[in-house]
Write a protein that holds these residues in place. Structure first.
Motif, PDB file in Angstrom:
ATOM      1  N   VAL A  13      48.493 -18.199   8.878  1.00 32.40           N
ATOM      2  CA  VAL A  13      48.143 -19.462   9.530  1.00 32.40           C
ATOM      3  C   VAL A  13      48.157 -19.301  11.048  1.00 32.40           C
ATOM      4  O   VAL A  13      47.357 -19.897  11.751  1.00 32.40           O
ATOM      5  N   GLY A  14      49.097 -18.487  11.560  1.00 38.12           N
ATOM      6  CA  GLY A  14      49.152 -18.234  12.993  1.00 38.12           C
ATOM      7  C   GLY A  14      50.125 -19.114  13.743  1.00 38.12           C
ATOM      8  O   GLY A  14      50.161 -19.099  14.969  1.00 38.12           O
ATOM      9  N   THR A  15      50.933 -19.884  13.024  1.00 37.17           N
ATOM     10  CA  THR A  15      51.941 -20.724  13.665  1.00 37.17           C
ATOM     11  C   THR A  15      53.084 -20.954  12.683  1.00 37.17           C
ATOM     12  O   THR A  15      52.888 -20.889  11.468  1.00 37.17           O
ATOM     13  N   ALA A  16      54.264 -21.231  13.215  1.00 35.73           N
ATOM     14  CA  ALA A  16      55.425 -21.477  12.362  1.00 35.73           C
ATOM     15  C   ALA A  16      55.489 -22.916  11.877  1.00 35.73           C
ATOM     16  O   ALA A  16      56.041 -23.201  10.821  1.00 35.73           O
ATOM     17  N   GLU A  17      54.923 -23.829  12.659  1.00 36.17           N
ATOM     18  CA  GLU A  17      54.952 -25.232  12.262  1.00 36.17           C
ATOM     19  C   GLU A  17      53.871 -26.004  12.979  1.00 36.17           C
ATOM     20  O   GLU A  17      53.362 -25.593  14.023  1.00 36.17           O
ATOM     21  N   GLU A  18      53.528 -27.139  12.389  1.00 34.73           N
ATOM     22  CA  GLU A  18      52.575 -28.039  13.022  1.00 34.73           C
ATOM     23  C   GLU A  18      52.793 -29.446  12.498  1.00 34.73           C
ATOM     24  O   GLU A  18      53.277 -29.641  11.390  1.00 34.73           O
ATOM     25  N   ASP A  19      52.467 -30.403  13.326  1.00 34.28           N
ATOM     26  CA  ASP A  19      52.488 -31.802  12.918  1.00 34.28           C
ATOM     27  C   ASP A  19      51.070 -32.175  12.535  1.00 34.28           C
ATOM     28  O   ASP A  19      50.129 -31.943  13.304  1.00 34.28           O
ATOM     29  N   VAL A  20      50.918 -32.729  11.342  1.00 35.08           N
ATOM     30  CA  VAL A  20      49.591 -33.078  10.843  1.00 35.08           C
ATOM     31  C   VAL A  20      49.577 -34.513  10.347  1.00 35.08           C
ATOM     32  O   VAL A  20      50.619 -35.081  10.017  1.00 35.08           O
ATOM     33  N   ALA A  21      48.390 -35.080  10.290  1.00 40.98           N
ATOM     34  CA  ALA A  21      48.186 -36.423   9.747  1.00 40.98           C
ATOM     35  C   ALA A  21      47.049 -36.334   8.740  1.00 40.98           C
ATOM     36  O   ALA A  21      45.897 -36.603   9.068  1.00 40.98           O
ATOM     37  N   PRO A  22      47.372 -35.905   7.507  1.00 37.06           N
ATOM     38  CA  PRO A  22      46.312 -35.778   6.507  1.00 37.06           C
ATOM     39  C   PRO A  22      45.714 -37.134   6.148  1.00 37.06           C
ATOM     40  O   PRO A  22      46.360 -38.170   6.344  1.00 37.06           O
ATOM     41  N   PRO A  23      44.500 -37.117   5.634  1.00 35.92           N
ATOM     42  CA  PRO A  23      43.866 -38.376   5.249  1.00 35.92           C
ATOM     43  C   PRO A  23      44.619 -39.049   4.091  1.00 35.92           C
ATOM     44  O   PRO A  23      45.395 -38.408   3.380  1.00 35.92           O
ATOM     45  N   GLU A  24      44.372 -40.305   3.919  1.00 32.35           N
ATOM     46  CA  GLU A  24      45.071 -41.121   2.925  1.00 32.35           C
ATOM     47  C   GLU A  24      44.969 -40.572   1.506  1.00 32.35           C
ATOM     48  O   GLU A  24      45.884 -40.742   0.703  1.00 32.35           O
ATOM     49  N   GLU A  25      43.866 -39.909   1.182  1.00 27.93           N
ATOM     50  CA  GLU A  25      43.689 -39.398  -0.183  1.00 27.93           C
ATOM     51  C   GLU A  25      44.587 -38.199  -0.505  1.00 27.93           C
ATOM     52  O   GLU A  25      44.714 -37.810  -1.664  1.00 27.93           O
TER      53      GLU A  25
END
Length: 83
Positions: A13-25
């Motif tokens: 992935v290239g990173t240890a962590e990330e904050d995401v906001a996946p879509p409602e589905e």
């Protein structure tokens, strides 16, 4: 939602962590994996075979049908082997 990556999953992935906001589905671990796989070529490589990746939601092991929601911490890592 905070997503953490460990071992070779992190490397792809290239990173240890990330904050995401996946879509409602996106309502479960499997849906999150599918959505994350579309974020970049590295994500696609990490999740190319979802059977090779384990998940934990809020520090508890989770199956693909485990629900996820905003505010959760989801970690992805390779299967753990003992010796």
């Amino acid at each position: 939602m905070k997503v953490l990556y460990f071992a070779w999953v992190r490397q792809k992935v290239g990173t240890a962590e990330e904050d995401v906001a996946p879509p409602e589905e996106v309502r479960d671990v499997a849906g999150l994996v599918g959505w994350l796989a579309g974020r970049s070529p590295g994500h696609a490589a990490a999740f190319a075979d979802p059977r090779q990746v384990r998940a934990a939601v809020n520090q508890d092991f989770a199956t693909p049908d485990h629900p996820v929601r905003a505010g959760d911490e989801v970690a992805f890592f390779p299967p753990v082997t003992g010796g």
